[in-house]
Design a protein around this motif. Structure first.
Motif, PDB file in Angstrom:
ATOM      1  N   LYS A   1       0.842  -1.197   0.000  1.00 57.97           N
ATOM      2  CA  LYS A   1       0.000   0.000   0.000  1.00 57.97           C
ATOM      3  C   LYS A   1       0.880   1.251   0.000  1.00 57.97           C
ATOM      4  O   LYS A   1       1.806   1.351   0.816  1.00 57.97           O
ATOM      5  CB  LYS A   1      -0.885  -0.036   1.252  1.00 57.97           C
ATOM      6  N   GLY A   2       0.592   2.178  -0.916  1.00 51.70           N
ATOM      7  CA  GLY A   2       1.434   3.365  -1.006  1.00 51.70           C
ATOM      8  C   GLY A   2       0.664   4.635  -1.320  1.00 51.70           C
ATOM      9  O   GLY A   2      -0.463   4.593  -1.813  1.00 51.70           O
ATOM     10  N   ASP A   3       1.294   5.754  -1.010  1.00 49.03           N
ATOM     11  CA  ASP A   3       0.740   7.076  -1.320  1.00 49.03           C
ATOM     12  C   ASP A   3       1.948   7.970  -1.632  1.00 49.03           C
ATOM     13  O   ASP A   3       2.776   8.231  -0.757  1.00 49.03           O
ATOM     14  CB  ASP A   3      -0.039   7.597  -0.112  1.00 49.03           C
ATOM     15  N   LEU A   4       2.075   8.400  -2.885  1.00 49.09           N
ATOM     16  CA  LEU A   4       3.342   8.999  -3.318  1.00 49.09           C
ATOM     17  C   LEU A   4       3.430  10.524  -3.184  1.00 49.09           C
ATOM     18  O   LEU A   4       4.503  11.083  -3.328  1.00 49.09           O
ATOM     19  CB  LEU A   4       3.625   8.627  -4.786  1.00 49.09           C
ATOM     20  N   HIS A   5       2.339  11.188  -2.957  1.00 54.88           N
ATOM     21  CA  HIS A   5       2.375  12.656  -3.018  1.00 54.88           C
ATOM     22  C   HIS A   5       1.984  13.251  -1.668  1.00 54.88           C
ATOM     23  O   HIS A   5       0.807  13.260  -1.298  1.00 54.88           O
ATOM     24  CB  HIS A   5       1.407  13.124  -4.123  1.00 54.88           C
ATOM     25  N   ASN A   6       2.997  13.734  -0.937  1.00 60.01           N
ATOM     26  CA  ASN A   6       2.761  14.303   0.395  1.00 60.01           C
ATOM     27  C   ASN A   6       3.723  15.455   0.670  1.00 60.01           C
ATOM     28  O   ASN A   6       4.898  15.378   0.341  1.00 60.01           O
ATOM     29  CB  ASN A   6       2.986  13.231   1.466  1.00 60.01           C
ATOM     30  N   HIS A   7       3.202  16.497   1.284  1.00 58.30           N
ATOM     31  CA  HIS A   7       4.036  17.632   1.690  1.00 58.30           C
ATOM     32  C   HIS A   7       4.370  17.525   3.169  1.00 58.30           C
ATOM     33  O   HIS A   7       3.646  16.883   3.931  1.00 58.30           O
ATOM     34  CB  HIS A   7       3.304  18.942   1.390  1.00 58.30           C
ATOM     35  N   THR A   8       5.475  18.179   3.542  1.00 59.38           N
ATOM     36  CA  THR A   8       5.867  18.178   4.949  1.00 59.38           C
ATOM     37  C   THR A   8       5.881  19.629   5.441  1.00 59.38           C
ATOM     38  O   THR A   8       5.553  20.553   4.702  1.00 59.38           O
ATOM     39  CB  THR A   8       7.279  17.594   5.158  1.00 59.38           C
ATOM     40  N   VAL A   9       6.318  19.776   6.647  1.00 61.52           N
ATOM     41  CA  VAL A   9       6.505  21.093   7.264  1.00 61.52           C
ATOM     42  C   VAL A   9       7.377  22.011   6.392  1.00 61.52           C
ATOM     43  O   VAL A   9       7.244  23.227   6.429  1.00 61.52           O
ATOM     44  CB  VAL A   9       7.101  20.901   8.684  1.00 61.52           C
ATOM     45  N   LEU A  10       8.210  21.435   5.539  1.00 67.02           N
ATOM     46  CA  LEU A  10       9.110  22.223   4.691  1.00 67.02           C
ATOM     47  C   LEU A  10       8.368  23.038   3.629  1.00 67.02           C
ATOM     48  O   LEU A  10       8.747  24.165   3.324  1.00 67.02           O
ATOM     49  CB  LEU A  10      10.133  21.288   4.025  1.00 67.02           C
ATOM     50  N   SER A  11       7.311  22.483   3.064  1.00 71.80           N
ATOM     51  CA  SER A  11       6.549  23.248   2.068  1.00 71.80           C
ATOM     52  C   SER A  11       5.887  24.429   2.767  1.00 71.80           C
ATOM     53  O   SER A  11       5.326  24.266   3.855  1.00 71.80           O
ATOM     54  CB  SER A  11       5.466  22.375   1.429  1.00 71.80           C
ATOM     55  N   PRO A  12       5.931  25.623   2.155  1.00 70.83           N
ATOM     56  CA  PRO A  12       5.338  26.782   2.835  1.00 70.83           C
ATOM     57  C   PRO A  12       3.857  26.546   3.155  1.00 70.83           C
ATOM     58  O   PRO A  12       3.358  27.005   4.173  1.00 70.83           O
ATOM     59  CB  PRO A  12       5.530  27.923   1.842  1.00 70.83           C
ATOM     60  N   CYS A  13       3.199  25.814   2.278  1.00 69.47           N
ATOM     61  CA  CYS A  13       1.775  25.528   2.452  1.00 69.47           C
ATOM     62  C   CYS A  13       1.556  24.263   3.281  1.00 69.47           C
ATOM     63  O   CYS A  13       0.424  23.888   3.571  1.00 69.47           O
ATOM     64  CB  CYS A  13       1.127  25.378   1.081  1.00 69.47           C
TER      65      CYS A  13
ATOM     66  N   LEU B   1      16.017  27.390  -8.997  1.00 70.49           N
ATOM     67  CA  LEU B   1      14.954  28.085  -8.257  1.00 70.49           C
ATOM     68  C   LEU B   1      15.268  29.581  -8.264  1.00 70.49           C
ATOM     69  O   LEU B   1      16.366  29.988  -7.898  1.00 70.49           O
ATOM     70  CB  LEU B   1      14.894  27.569  -6.809  1.00 70.49           C
ATOM     71  N   PRO B   2      14.321  30.429  -8.688  1.00 75.47           N
ATOM     72  CA  PRO B   2      14.630  31.869  -8.713  1.00 75.47           C
ATOM     73  C   PRO B   2      14.862  32.406  -7.297  1.00 75.47           C
ATOM     74  O   PRO B   2      14.189  31.986  -6.359  1.00 75.47           O
ATOM     75  CB  PRO B   2      13.385  32.507  -9.340  1.00 75.47           C
ATOM     76  N   PRO B   3      15.830  33.328  -7.166  1.00 75.35           N
ATOM     77  CA  PRO B   3      16.173  33.832  -5.821  1.00 75.35           C
ATOM     78  C   PRO B   3      15.180  34.876  -5.310  1.00 75.35           C
ATOM     79  O   PRO B   3      15.523  36.030  -5.094  1.00 75.35           O
ATOM     80  CB  PRO B   3      17.569  34.436  -6.030  1.00 75.35           C
ATOM     81  N   ILE B   4      13.944  34.455  -5.115  1.00 71.93           N
ATOM     82  CA  ILE B   4      12.917  35.346  -4.566  1.00 71.93           C
ATOM     83  C   ILE B   4      12.780  34.996  -3.085  1.00 71.93           C
ATOM     84  O   ILE B   4      12.376  33.881  -2.758  1.00 71.93           O
ATOM     85  CB  ILE B   4      11.561  35.118  -5.265  1.00 71.93           C
ATOM     86  N   PRO B   5      13.148  35.931  -2.175  1.00 70.04           N
ATOM     87  CA  PRO B   5      13.092  35.585  -0.754  1.00 70.04           C
ATOM     88  C   PRO B   5      11.668  35.226  -0.324  1.00 70.04           C
ATOM     89  O   PRO B   5      10.704  35.841  -0.782  1.00 70.04           O
ATOM     90  CB  PRO B   5      13.565  36.857  -0.053  1.00 70.04           C
ATOM     91  N   ASN B   6      11.547  34.214   0.537  1.00 72.28           N
ATOM     92  CA  ASN B   6      10.229  33.849   1.071  1.00 72.28           C
ATOM     93  C   ASN B   6       9.798  34.870   2.114  1.00 72.28           C
ATOM     94  O   ASN B   6      10.628  35.404   2.854  1.00 72.28           O
ATOM     95  CB  ASN B   6      10.305  32.465   1.714  1.00 72.28           C
ATOM     96  N   ASP B   7       8.505  35.158   2.170  1.00 71.41           N
ATOM     97  CA  ASP B   7       7.940  35.955   3.244  1.00 71.41           C
ATOM     98  C   ASP B   7       7.066  35.010   4.076  1.00 71.41           C
ATOM     99  O   ASP B   7       5.933  34.716   3.713  1.00 71.41           O
ATOM    100  CB  ASP B   7       7.100  37.099   2.668  1.00 71.41           C
ATOM    101  N   PRO B   8       7.638  34.489   5.206  1.00 68.62           N
ATOM    102  CA  PRO B   8       6.922  33.462   5.971  1.00 68.62           C
ATOM    103  C   PRO B   8       5.548  33.922   6.457  1.00 68.62           C
ATOM    104  O   PRO B   8       4.639  33.103   6.600  1.00 68.62           O
ATOM    105  CB  PRO B   8       7.844  33.178   7.158  1.00 68.62           C
ATOM    106  N   GLU B   9       5.382  35.229   6.680  1.00 68.50           N
ATOM    107  CA  GLU B   9       4.090  35.734   7.141  1.00 68.50           C
ATOM    108  C   GLU B   9       3.016  35.499   6.084  1.00 68.50           C
ATOM    109  O   GLU B   9       1.862  35.222   6.387  1.00 68.50           O
ATOM    110  CB  GLU B   9       4.185  37.243   7.429  1.00 68.50           C
ATOM    111  N   LYS B  10       3.412  35.660   4.834  1.00 66.66           N
ATOM    112  CA  LYS B  10       2.453  35.526   3.733  1.00 66.66           C
ATOM    113  C   LYS B  10       2.314  34.098   3.253  1.00 66.66           C
ATOM    114  O   LYS B  10       1.229  33.618   2.993  1.00 66.66           O
ATOM    115  CB  LYS B  10       2.920  36.378   2.540  1.00 66.66           C
TER     116      LYS B  10
END
Lengths: 247, 111
Positions: free
Chosen positions: A6-18, A100-109
């Motif tokens: 049994k598998g599930d291949l698509h999962n995000h972690t705490v690392l993804s902003p969303c 990856l383009p060097p666009i700084p992340n805005d964690p608030e947004k």
């Protein structure tokens, strides 16, 4: 003799902003084991940096992790990419960091882009916004992933944003995909009746989890001889009798 | 107005598909979602986009568009050029961004 895994291949972690802050390595491994999964894919947006910790913990608990990312190509098509082993994963990470383009992340947004260890201590932070598109075409990404003997799967192709169908109108006939992914709510039969030219492809569906409550809510059975990267890849490509069943 | 006249009046680069420069231009459509162009662009329109994948040729051919203009100095992929030459459907280029170019093209076509 083939056995279902049994598998599930698509999962995000705490690392993804969303991805929710609670999507940590220990949660992943415990929840997947509890729900009877054998294979879990870790696919954060344009970064592989959470994979190693989840992989190390999963190995101790007998869970197989497919390591990679959900890459956003320059056409803004989301594609799952998985590679085998630490060396290739490092090469994939190098490729993602380069384009990856060097666009700084805005964690608030957009949310935080942290990766953590099994005790939920912060190991690092991705500086640049991970939900951008990398400066590589879908064909270039496909070629690079396959150069690493990896797995390449256009994600949630039935969705009307960030899918190969929304961005490129149709699946290019010469694009070497190992499978196509549909979203968890998609009825594959009716999708294929509206897109009959896609009937010859192999399919998976996945949770695309961003929150704990979305994790391990859907699954595929992978029919394999034994549990390994190459066997999973063969099943995705329907080679030598291996196959994937959407359940 | 023909594609050739648009090229001359707006100083566009012609990447490929020269055979189609005498196509008639009936209007314009600006979009980067190929699914949207497939659904909504009309025959004879010039399509303004930043997508360079060869699928743009299939979509332009399907909708019988007059030409494609790539904005911001973007270049078509090699296999996109091949299809454009085979089908005589021109790919043009401008250094301007989408908003500026679309505004000027609108003024040119509707004056």
């Amino acid at each position: 003799m083939l056995k279902p895994y049994k598998g599930d291949l698509h999962n995000h972690t705490v690392l993804s902003p969303c991805g929710d802050i609670e999507m940590t390595p220990s949660f992943y491994v415990d929840a997947a084991k509890k729900a009877g999964y054998s294979i879990i894919g870790v696919s954060d947006h344009n970064s592989t940096r959470q994979c190693a910790e989840i992989c190390a913990l999963a190995r101790e608990k007998g869970l197989f992790i497919l390591t990679g990312a959900e890459i956003c190509t320059k056409e803004e098509v989301h594609c799952l990419a998985f590679v085998d082993g630490e060396e290739r994963l490092a090469l994939l990470q190098e490729y993602l960091s380069k384009y990856l383009p060097p666009i700084p992340n805005d964690p608030e947004k957009f949310g935080y882009q942290l990766w953590v260890n099994r005790d939920e201590e912060i190991l690092g932070e991705e500086e640049y916004l991970l939900i951008s598109a990398i400066d590589q075409s879908i064909d270039e990404v496909e070629r690079f992933v396959h150069l690493l003997d990896g797995i390449f799967i256009p994600a949630h192709i039935d969705k009307n944003k960030n899918s190969i169908l929304s961005q490129l109108g149709f699946v290019p006939f010469d694009l070497a995909v190992d499978s196509l992914e549909v979203s968890k709510r998609c009825n594959l039969e009716s999708f294929l009746s509206q897109n009959s030219y896609l009937k010859g492809y192999n399919y998976i569906h996945s949770s695309d989890a961003h929150y704990r409550e979305d994790f391990a809510v859907t699954a595929c059975n992978f029919y394999l001889q034994s549990l390994s990267f190459d066997e999973i890849k063969m099943a995705l490509r329907r080679e030598e009798g291996r196959y994937v069943e959407i359940i | 107005m023909t594609v050739k006249e648009v090229v001359e009046k707006m100083g566009l680069k012609v990447f490929s598909g020269e055979k189609g420069l005498d196509r008639e231009v009936l209007g314009g459509y600006t979009s980067d979602l190929l699914s949207d162009v497939m659904g909504h662009a009309k025959e004879g329109e010039i399509w303004v986009s930043l997508q360079t994948h060869k699928n743009i040729m299939a979509v332009a051919g399907l909708k019988d568009l007059a030409a494609i203009v790539l904005v911001k100095g973007l270049q078509p992929e090699e296999d996109t050029v091949t299809v454009s030459n085979e089908e005589g459907l021109p790919i043009l280029g401008t250094d301007e961004q989408c908003f500026e170019f679309t505004g000027k093209l609108y003024a040119l076509i509707h004056n």
